[in-house]
Design a protein around this motif. Structure first.
Motif, PDB file in Angstrom:
ATOM      1  N   LYS A 196       0.830  -1.210   0.000  1.00  0.00           N
ATOM      2  CA  LYS A 196       0.000   0.000   0.000  1.00  0.00           C
ATOM      3  C   LYS A 196       0.863   1.258   0.000  1.00  0.00           C
ATOM      4  N   ARG A 197       2.055   1.170   0.584  1.00  0.00           N
ATOM      5  CA  ARG A 197       2.950   2.329   0.613  1.00  0.00           C
ATOM      6  C   ARG A 197       3.622   2.554  -0.737  1.00  0.00           C
ATOM      7  N   THR A 198       3.932   1.479  -1.446  1.00  0.00           N
ATOM      8  CA  THR A 198       4.736   1.612  -2.665  1.00  0.00           C
ATOM      9  C   THR A 198       3.910   1.554  -3.949  1.00  0.00           C
ATOM     10  N   SER A 199       2.615   1.306  -3.863  1.00  0.00           N
ATOM     11  CA  SER A 199       1.782   1.136  -5.063  1.00  0.00           C
ATOM     12  C   SER A 199       0.837   2.313  -5.274  1.00  0.00           C
ATOM     13  N   ASP A 200       0.569   2.593  -6.538  1.00  0.00           N
ATOM     14  CA  ASP A 200      -0.419   3.610  -6.922  1.00  0.00           C
ATOM     15  C   ASP A 200      -1.327   3.005  -7.986  1.00  0.00           C
ATOM     16  N   TYR A 201      -2.629   3.239  -7.842  1.00  0.00           N
ATOM     17  CA  TYR A 201      -3.565   2.696  -8.821  1.00  0.00           C
ATOM     18  C   TYR A 201      -4.411   3.812  -9.411  1.00  0.00           C
ATOM     19  N   ASN A 202      -4.435   3.887 -10.735  1.00  0.00           N
ATOM     20  CA  ASN A 202      -5.252   4.860 -11.450  1.00  0.00           C
ATOM     21  C   ASN A 202      -6.506   4.149 -11.953  1.00  0.00           C
ATOM     22  N   SER A 203      -7.632   4.440 -11.341  1.00  0.00           N
ATOM     23  CA  SER A 203      -8.872   3.746 -11.675  1.00  0.00           C
ATOM     24  C   SER A 203      -9.372   4.085 -13.087  1.00  0.00           C
ATOM     25  N   GLU A 204      -8.978   5.241 -13.604  1.00  0.00           N
ATOM     26  CA  GLU A 204      -9.420   5.634 -14.941  1.00  0.00           C
ATOM     27  C   GLU A 204      -8.656   4.873 -16.025  1.00  0.00           C
ATOM     28  N   THR A 205      -7.347   4.781 -15.868  1.00  0.00           N
ATOM     29  CA  THR A 205      -6.532   4.075 -16.858  1.00  0.00           C
ATOM     30  C   THR A 205      -6.349   2.598 -16.527  1.00  0.00           C
ATOM     31  N   LYS A 206      -6.731   2.231 -15.333  1.00  0.00           N
ATOM     32  CA  LYS A 206      -6.550   0.870 -14.821  1.00  0.00           C
ATOM     33  C   LYS A 206      -5.081   0.436 -14.857  1.00  0.00           C
ATOM     34  N   VAL A 207      -4.202   1.356 -14.498  1.00  0.00           N
ATOM     35  CA  VAL A 207      -2.779   1.071 -14.422  1.00  0.00           C
ATOM     36  C   VAL A 207      -2.347   1.104 -12.963  1.00  0.00           C
ATOM     37  N   ALA A 208      -1.711   0.023 -12.525  1.00  0.00           N
ATOM     38  CA  ALA A 208      -1.168  -0.040 -11.169  1.00  0.00           C
ATOM     39  C   ALA A 208       0.343   0.133 -11.261  1.00  0.00           C
ATOM     40  N   SER A 209       0.863   1.189 -10.650  1.00  0.00           N
ATOM     41  CA  SER A 209       2.307   1.418 -10.601  1.00  0.00           C
ATOM     42  C   SER A 209       2.834   0.759  -9.334  1.00  0.00           C
ATOM     43  N   VAL A 210       3.730  -0.202  -9.497  1.00  0.00           N
ATOM     44  CA  VAL A 210       4.131  -1.044  -8.368  1.00  0.00           C
ATOM     45  C   VAL A 210       5.655  -1.155  -8.267  1.00  0.00           C
TER      46      VAL A 210
END
Length: 262
Positions: A196-210
Motif C-alpha cells: 500500500k505504501r509503494t503502489s499507486d492505482y489509477n482507476s481511470e486508466t486501470k494502471v497499477a504502478s508497483v
C-alpha cells in the motif's frame, strides 16, 4: 576365591562409574535457541547495544547444530530474514562505502555463520528462496547447490519474504523482528503495509504502478497474473480485470535504522 571377589568388585565399580558419566554429560550440554538469538541480534542493533558476542556465536556454531535447531519453515524463515536484515545494518553502518558497488556488496562472501563465510545473495536466493538462480527471475533453480544450502534452505518458497527483506535502500521494506510463532501474521501485515505504501492505482486508466520487485522476481509471484491477484488480495486494486502493471524505478538511496514493529 579372593581373586574372583576382587575382580567382581572391580567390574561393579567400573560399571557404576560408566552409568554416572552419561547424566553428567547431558547436564553440561547446552542447546542454543537460534531464533531467539536472531531476535536478540536485531534488538541489540535497534537499541545500539554491542552484537559481537552474538556474531561470534553464529560464526562458531556447526552446520549440524544449526540444521537441528531449525526444523520447520517458520523457524527457518524467521531466523534467516532476521540474520539477513541484521547483517545489512551491521556491515553498512560500519562500511557505508560498500554500497557504492551494490553488485559486489551483495555477492561478496562476508557473513561468518556455521563454519562458512557466505554472501547476502546466498542467504536470499539460496536459502530463503530455495536455491533459485539469482538471474532466473524466479523461474530457474540452481543446478548444484552446495551442502550448506541444501541443509539449511526452506522447504517451500513464500513470495512474502520480498516484503520483509531489507537490503539497506530507501525503497526496501522496513526491518521487523520475526518470530516463528507469529511469522505468518507478520508477513501478511508487512506485505500489506509495504504494497500500500509503494503502489499507486489509477482507476481511470486501470494502471497499477508497483515496486520493481514484482518484475525482478516475477516467477516467485506467479508472473503478472499472480502479481495482480496479490495486489487484489491486499486491496491495492479493486479487481484484476483489465489492469496493467507499471514498474516503478527503485530508490537505492542508503537508508539504515528503518525499524518497524509487526
Amino acid at each position: 576365591m579372593r581373586i574372583n571377589l576382587l575382580a567382581l568388585s572391580l567390574v561393579l565399580l567400573f560399571s557404576c562409574c560408566k552409568v554416572k558419566e552419561a547424566p553428567l554429560g547431558k547436564q553440561t550440554a547446552t542447546t542454543t535457541d537460534f531464533n531467539e538469538l536472531s531476535e536478540t541480534f536485531l534488538s541489540n542493533i535497534k537499541n545500539g547495544t554491542d552484537t559481537k558476542s552474538i556474531q561470534e556465536k553464529l560464526a562458531n556454531t556447526s552446520l549440524e547444530e544449526l540444521e537441528n535447531a531449525l526444523t520447520t519453515d517458520a523457524q527457518r524463515y524467521a531466523f534467516w530474514v532476521n540474520i539477513y536484515n541484521a547483517y545489512i545494518q551491521v556491515i553498512l553502518q560500519e562500511h557505508p562505502e560498500y554500497y557504492d558497488d551494490r553488485r559486489d556488496f551483495f555477492s561478496r562472501e562476508q557473513i561468518d555463520i556455521a563454519g562458512e563465510t557466505v554472501s547476502f545473495a546466498k542467504i536470499e536466493h539460496g536459502i530463503i528462496r530455495k536455491s533459485q538462480w539469482e538471474l532466473g527471475l524466479g523461474y530457474f533453480r540452481k543446478w548444484f547447490p552446495d551442502k550448506f544450502e541444501r541443509k539449511l534452505r526452506v522447504k517451500k518458497r513464500d513470495y512474502r519474504i520480498h516484503f520483509a527483506l531489507n537490503c539497506g535502500a530507501k525503497d526496501c521494506p522496513p526491518v521487523a523482528i520475526y518470530t516463528p510463532k507469529r511469522i505468518d501474521g507478520q508477513l501478511n501485515k508487512g506485505s500489506e503495509m509495504y504494497l500500500k505504501r509503494t503502489s499507486d492505482y489509477n482507476s481511470e486508466t486501470k494502471v497499477a504502478s508497483v515496486t520493481s520487485l514484482f518484475s525482478w522476481f516475477r516467477g516467485d509471484f506467479g508472473g503478472k497474473s499472480g502479481a495482480k491477484k496479490i495486489l487484489e488480495e491486499y486491496d491495492v486494486i479493486p479487481d484484476t480485470k483489465g489492469v496493467d502493471l507499471k514498474y516503478k524505478n527503485y530508490n537505492w538511496t542508503l537508508d539504515l535504522n528503518n525499524f518497524i514493529d509487526l
